[in-house]
Motif scaffolding. Sequence first.
Motif, mmCIF file in Angstrom:
data_model
loop_
_atom_site.group_PDB
_atom_site.id
_atom_site.type_symbol
_atom_site.label_atom_id
_atom_site.label_comp_id
_atom_site.label_asym_id
_atom_site.label_seq_id
_atom_site.Cartn_x
_atom_site.Cartn_y
_atom_site.Cartn_z
ATOM 1 N N ASN A 11 33.540 -98.592 17.400
ATOM 2 C CA ASN A 11 33.531 -99.822 18.381
ATOM 3 C C ASN A 11 33.225 -99.312 19.626
ATOM 4 N N PRO A 12 32.173 -98.227 19.751
ATOM 5 C CA PRO A 12 30.854 -98.070 19.030
ATOM 6 C C PRO A 12 30.812 -96.736 18.252
ATOM 7 N N ILE A 13 29.909 -96.718 17.290
ATOM 8 C CA ILE A 13 29.861 -95.445 16.605
ATOM 9 C C ILE A 13 29.069 -94.412 17.556
ATOM 10 N N HIS A 14 29.465 -93.084 17.649
ATOM 11 C CA HIS A 14 28.992 -92.194 18.568
ATOM 12 C C HIS A 14 28.612 -91.001 17.774
ATOM 13 N N VAL A 15 28.081 -89.965 18.619
ATOM 14 C CA VAL A 15 27.610 -88.620 18.012
ATOM 15 C C VAL A 15 28.805 -87.875 17.458
ATOM 16 N N GLY A 16 29.856 -88.013 18.036
ATOM 17 C CA GLY A 16 31.095 -87.557 17.509
ATOM 18 C C GLY A 16 31.295 -87.945 16.003
ATOM 19 N N HIS A 17 31.394 -89.253 15.556
ATOM 20 C CA HIS A 17 31.471 -89.600 14.422
ATOM 21 C C HIS A 17 30.297 -89.249 13.415
ATOM 22 N N LEU A 18 29.134 -89.192 13.968
ATOM 23 C CA LEU A 18 28.133 -88.721 13.254
ATOM 24 C C LEU A 18 27.967 -87.222 12.863
ATOM 25 N N THR A 19 28.305 -86.537 13.770
ATOM 26 C CA THR A 19 28.456 -84.871 13.592
ATOM 27 C C THR A 19 29.407 -84.833 12.413
ATOM 28 N N LEU A 20 30.702 -85.392 12.550
ATOM 29 C CA LEU A 20 31.787 -85.077 11.706
ATOM 30 C C LEU A 20 31.506 -85.503 10.353
ATOM 31 N N ALA A 21 30.794 -86.585 10.201
ATOM 32 C CA ALA A 21 30.544 -87.026 8.865
ATOM 33 C C ALA A 21 29.456 -86.210 8.351
ATOM 34 N N ASN A 22 28.341 -85.981 9.006
ATOM 35 C CA ASN A 22 27.198 -85.116 8.427
ATOM 36 C C ASN A 22 27.868 -83.531 8.236
ATOM 37 N N HIS A 23 28.706 -83.070 8.959
ATOM 38 C CA HIS A 23 29.125 -81.876 8.575
ATOM 39 C C HIS A 23 30.053 -81.880 7.338
ATOM 40 N N ILE A 24 30.902 -82.875 7.235
ATOM 41 C CA ILE A 24 31.594 -82.898 5.643
ATOM 42 C C ILE A 24 30.595 -83.161 4.689
ATOM 43 N N ALA A 25 29.705 -84.167 4.907
ATOM 44 C CA ALA A 25 28.502 -84.280 3.912
ATOM 45 C C ALA A 25 27.987 -83.055 3.364
ATOM 46 N N GLU A 26 27.554 -82.320 4.402
ATOM 47 C CA GLU A 26 26.873 -81.046 3.897
ATOM 48 C C GLU A 26 27.770 -79.786 3.722
ATOM 49 N N HIS A 27 29.167 -79.681 4.040
ATOM 50 C CA HIS A 27 29.911 -78.796 3.734
ATOM 51 C C HIS A 27 31.000 -79.048 2.807
ATOM 52 N N SER A 28 30.839 -79.994 1.762
ATOM 53 C CA SER A 28 31.959 -80.226 0.814
ATOM 54 C C SER A 28 31.134 -80.581 -0.420
ATOM 55 N N ASN A 29 31.895 -80.962 -1.577
ATOM 56 C CA ASN A 29 31.299 -81.303 -2.837
ATOM 57 C C ASN A 29 30.938 -82.842 -3.079
ATOM 58 N N LEU A 30 31.117 -83.598 -1.795
ATOM 59 C CA LEU A 30 30.724 -84.925 -1.808
ATOM 60 C C LEU A 30 29.251 -85.112 -1.549
ATOM 61 N N ASP A 31 28.808 -86.224 -2.346
ATOM 62 C CA ASP A 31 27.500 -86.358 -2.482
ATOM 63 C C ASP A 31 27.028 -87.374 -1.266
ATOM 64 N N GLN A 32 27.956 -88.274 -0.783
ATOM 65 C CA GLN A 32 27.630 -89.236 0.229
ATOM 66 C C GLN A 32 29.027 -89.320 1.161
ATOM 67 N N VAL A 33 28.836 -89.756 2.234
ATOM 68 C CA VAL A 33 29.911 -90.260 3.243
ATOM 69 C C VAL A 33 29.773 -91.872 3.484
ATOM 70 N N TRP A 34 30.605 -92.814 3.083
ATOM 71 C CA TRP A 34 30.550 -93.909 3.560
ATOM 72 C C TRP A 34 31.132 -94.325 4.806
ATOM 73 N N PHE A 35 30.687 -94.776 5.886
ATOM 74 C CA PHE A 35 31.296 -95.305 7.010
ATOM 75 C C PHE A 35 31.707 -96.720 6.574
ATOM 76 N N VAL A 36 33.188 -97.031 6.495
ATOM 77 C CA VAL A 36 33.776 -98.084 6.016
ATOM 78 C C VAL A 36 33.931 -98.813 7.306
#
Length: 192
Positions: A11-36
């Motif tokens: 409220n609102p989503i910002h570049v910090g949320h996006l950077t963090l989620a993308n980093h985790i998606a790229e540097h873990s064994n997760l296939d996707q990250v869902w913003f719930v």
Amino acid sequence: MKIGLYFGTFNPIHVGHLTLANHIAEHSNLDQVWFVVTPQSPFKKKSSLLDNHQRLEMVYRATKDYDKLRPSDIEFGLNQPNYTIDTLTYLHEKFPNHEFALIMGEDNLKSFHKWKNYEIILENHYIYVYPRLTKVKTASQFKDHPKIFNISAPIMGLSSTFIRQEIKAGKNIRPMLPEHVWEYLDEMNFYK
């Protein structure tokens, strides 16, 4: 498919949320990250929380150019107040072939033992913990837990609260938001 669940009001989503989620998606064994997107609780005063679908729209706009990031309205149809264990149970029924993990800040891990059925969550799900600016001491029961992974993600000092305050004060916050989100906020005159 392995899915990381990143809960929030966004409220609102910002570049910090996006950077963090993308980093985790790229540097873990997760296939996707869902913003719930967490729905507005009927028991809480609305204050500056935008409507559920407006916040979902912002998450959709922020993630549409990223293959591994997805918006999710999964909690919108669940009873309120809702607990994470209920969301996980529902997701298992709806997506039996997916494996779900939680993504949380280290500050949330500190109070994790107070969550409803936290033992069952830990028994059945991995937890990916990202660092926060304020160092928090991890509870000893979670220190070397085999289901809890500390992710060395970038530490983001940006908050949605700060962004809302800056918008209200008439400041230019455009660099702090994904471009599509900024356009939507500007067009809709949110938080002014």
